[in-house]
Design an enzyme around this catalytic site. Structure first.
Site, PDB file in Angstrom:
ATOM      1  N   ARG A 211       0.845  -1.207   0.000  1.00  0.00           N
ATOM      2  CA  ARG A 211       0.000   0.000   0.000  1.00  0.00           C
ATOM      3  C   ARG A 211       0.875   1.250   0.000  1.00  0.00           C
ATOM      4  O   ARG A 211       0.597   2.226  -0.696  1.00  0.00           O
ATOM      5  CB  ARG A 211      -0.882   0.017   1.253  1.00  0.00           C
ATOM      6  N   PHE A 227     -11.387  -4.117  -5.873  1.00  0.00           N
ATOM      7  CA  PHE A 227     -11.361  -5.093  -4.770  1.00  0.00           C
ATOM      8  C   PHE A 227     -10.791  -4.380  -3.534  1.00  0.00           C
ATOM      9  O   PHE A 227      -9.825  -4.826  -2.932  1.00  0.00           O
ATOM     10  CB  PHE A 227     -10.512  -6.330  -5.122  1.00  0.00           C
ATOM     11  N   ASP A 249     -15.879  -2.544  -4.741  1.00  0.00           N
ATOM     12  CA  ASP A 249     -15.927  -3.860  -4.103  1.00  0.00           C
ATOM     13  C   ASP A 249     -17.370  -4.349  -4.197  1.00  0.00           C
ATOM     14  O   ASP A 249     -18.306  -3.544  -4.261  1.00  0.00           O
ATOM     15  CB  ASP A 249     -15.487  -3.781  -2.636  1.00  0.00           C
ATOM     16  N   SER A 250     -17.539  -5.672  -4.193  1.00  0.00           N
ATOM     17  CA  SER A 250     -18.905  -6.207  -4.290  1.00  0.00           C
ATOM     18  C   SER A 250     -19.559  -6.348  -2.918  1.00  0.00           C
ATOM     19  O   SER A 250     -20.763  -6.551  -2.823  1.00  0.00           O
ATOM     20  CB  SER A 250     -18.883  -7.572  -4.987  1.00  0.00           C
ATOM     21  N   ASP A 299      -6.642  -6.070  -6.858  1.00  0.00           N
ATOM     22  CA  ASP A 299      -6.240  -6.967  -5.764  1.00  0.00           C
ATOM     23  C   ASP A 299      -7.361  -7.997  -5.522  1.00  0.00           C
ATOM     24  O   ASP A 299      -8.036  -7.959  -4.486  1.00  0.00           O
ATOM     25  CB  ASP A 299      -5.960  -6.137  -4.493  1.00  0.00           C
ATOM     26  N   CYS A 339      -2.997 -13.503  -4.990  1.00  0.00           N
ATOM     27  CA  CYS A 339      -2.730 -14.135  -3.693  1.00  0.00           C
ATOM     28  C   CYS A 339      -2.905 -15.643  -3.798  1.00  0.00           C
ATOM     29  O   CYS A 339      -3.114 -16.327  -2.802  1.00  0.00           O
ATOM     30  CB  CYS A 339      -3.598 -13.533  -2.601  1.00  0.00           C
TER      31      CYS A 339
END
Ligand code: SAH
Length: 395
Positions: A211, A227, A249-250, A299, A339
């Site tokens: 970040r 995300f 974001d969802s 991300d 990831c």
């Protein structure tokens, strides 16, 4: 103590300090250990290989913890391993502007199946193995002795436990129940963390360094944080003078946390906008509307949970990154992450090269991201390396 005998030729990985004995490598179990019992592992010749915790319900039949026959993993052994993990994070514990990070990272800290995260005065535990489940009283006692937290909360409600035949649990283990929102600090930015219900154990502290690195490029930029979860990349960019940030974001819960964090840090009304949407759809909508950004973060959650899903996941990563690249002009930056442990950095670069070609863009890799020091990668356990990323510049 019961004994697990390995098949002929199946002792190599264990002798090389790899902590997992798969069920296919087991020749015989001598005696009748209960799942979670400490066992000694021997090879066909009868030589001692290691001590570990057996679980017949798991694909990983034995999780190895100690390779010295004279160092029996007793209570003292557990306390020492916990002390070693915590001591290795001493300078993070002393950091003036950060009070959230990983205290124990499972296999990498020689404690397979145990994760402990610090959230200011609280500790969140995740237990993924039957052997560790039994040691919980000692683990809690030692962590309290070392860190004196206000409370220890267990978030053992992830799918990983189902594969071990363990029940899912979520609840207070010691001390005070954390408030609905615990305020933590990372690089001087404050976040509310919902320890009991948040994703993972509440906050993605593994992106701490990334970040900061990304935010260094955000000054005066128009940024898109895809995300975004509770806004780690967004807030660092706003703190570093980003002109405008749109976060997508969802999850409604994630965006609720994000909005609170934006306000909490005094960035309300400063060119920030949160959008609840599926990222792929939103990227398409931005393209259709002719929107352009200077810096885009991608991300996503883990697309490849295993090696067998890598091909399918690679296509999903490719499509996502292609859509991101289409919204960047020459000089634009894409900070993109994976990831998935199954996706190594070399393969990820190929995926990006493929995405760029499809998007009709030429890109350079200007930085490689990885996981931070509180998520170490043990040389004998490469599977522990899961987070990687690339900072790409459109030429
Ligand atoms: N960048 C975040 C962590 C991202 S975790 C941080 O720095 O903290 C992955 C996030 O992706 C989660 O918040 C999840 O809600 C979200 N997500 C998963 N699938 C999604 C989708 N298809 N569209 C939008 N968001 C999604």
């Amino acid at each position: 103590m019961h004994t697990v005998k390995l098949k002929k030729g199946k002792d190599k990985a264990a002798f090389q300090l790899h902590p997992w004995v798969f069920s296919g490598a087991v020749d015989r179990i001598l005696g009748a250990p209960a799942d979670g019992d400490l066992v000694q592992v021997i090879n066909q010749a009868g030589d001692f290989v290691a001590y570990g915790y057996v679980n017949r319900q798991s694909r990983v039949a034995v999780r190895l913890v100690e390779w010295h026959a004279d160092q029996l993993p007793d209570e003292q052994w557990w306390r020492q391993k916990i002390q070693r993990a915590v001591t290795a994070r001493r300078h993070l514990l002393q950091a003036a502007d950060t009070n959230t990070f990983r205290l124990i990272f499972g296999e990498a800290d020689y404690l397979p199946g145990l994760i402990a995260d610090r959230y200011a005065d609280f500790i969140s535990l995740q237990v993924h193995a039957a052997g560790v489940d039994r040691m919980k009283p000692v683990i809690i006692d030692e962590l309290c002795h070392l860190l004196n937290p206000k409370g220890v909360y267990e978030r053992s409600d992830t799918g990983a436990r189902t594969h071990e035949g363990l029940p899912l649990t979520n609840g207070l283990l010691h001390g005070d129940r954390p408030p609905a929102w615990v305020t933590v600090e990372e690089h001087g930015i404050r976040y509310g963390v919902n320890i009991a219900e948040g994703q993972k154990s509440g906050f993605y502290c593994d992106q701490r360094d990334n970040r900061l690195i990304t935010a260094a490029y955000a000054k005066d930029k128009r940024m898109l944080d895809c995300f975004c979860y509770s806004g780690g990349f967004t807030l660092n960019a706003l703190a570093n003078g980003a002109r405008e940030v749109i976060s997508v974001d969802s999850s409604a819960l994630a965006l609720e946390a994000l909005e609170r964090n934006v306000t909490r840090n005094g960035f309300g009304g400063s060119g920030h906008q949160a959008v609840q949407a599926d990222v792929n759809k939103q990227l398409r909508a931005f393209a259709d509307a002719g929107e352009r950004f200077d810096l885009i973060i991608l991300d996503p959650p883990k697309y490849a949970p295993s090696r067998s899903t890598l091909d399918k996941a690679s296509r999903a990563y490719k499509d996502l990154n292609r859509r991101g690249l289409l919204l960047l002009e020459s000089g634009g930056l894409l900070a993109t992450f994976s990831c998935s442990a199954a996706m190594d950095i070399g393969t990820f670069k190929q995926v990006l090269a493929w995405a760029a070609l499809d998007a009709g863009k030429e890109i350079q890799f200007i930085h490689q991201f990885s996981q931070p020091e509180d998520h170490p990668v043990r040389a004998s356990f490469p599977e522990g390396e899961y987070l990687k990323g690339l900072l790409c510049r459109v030429v």
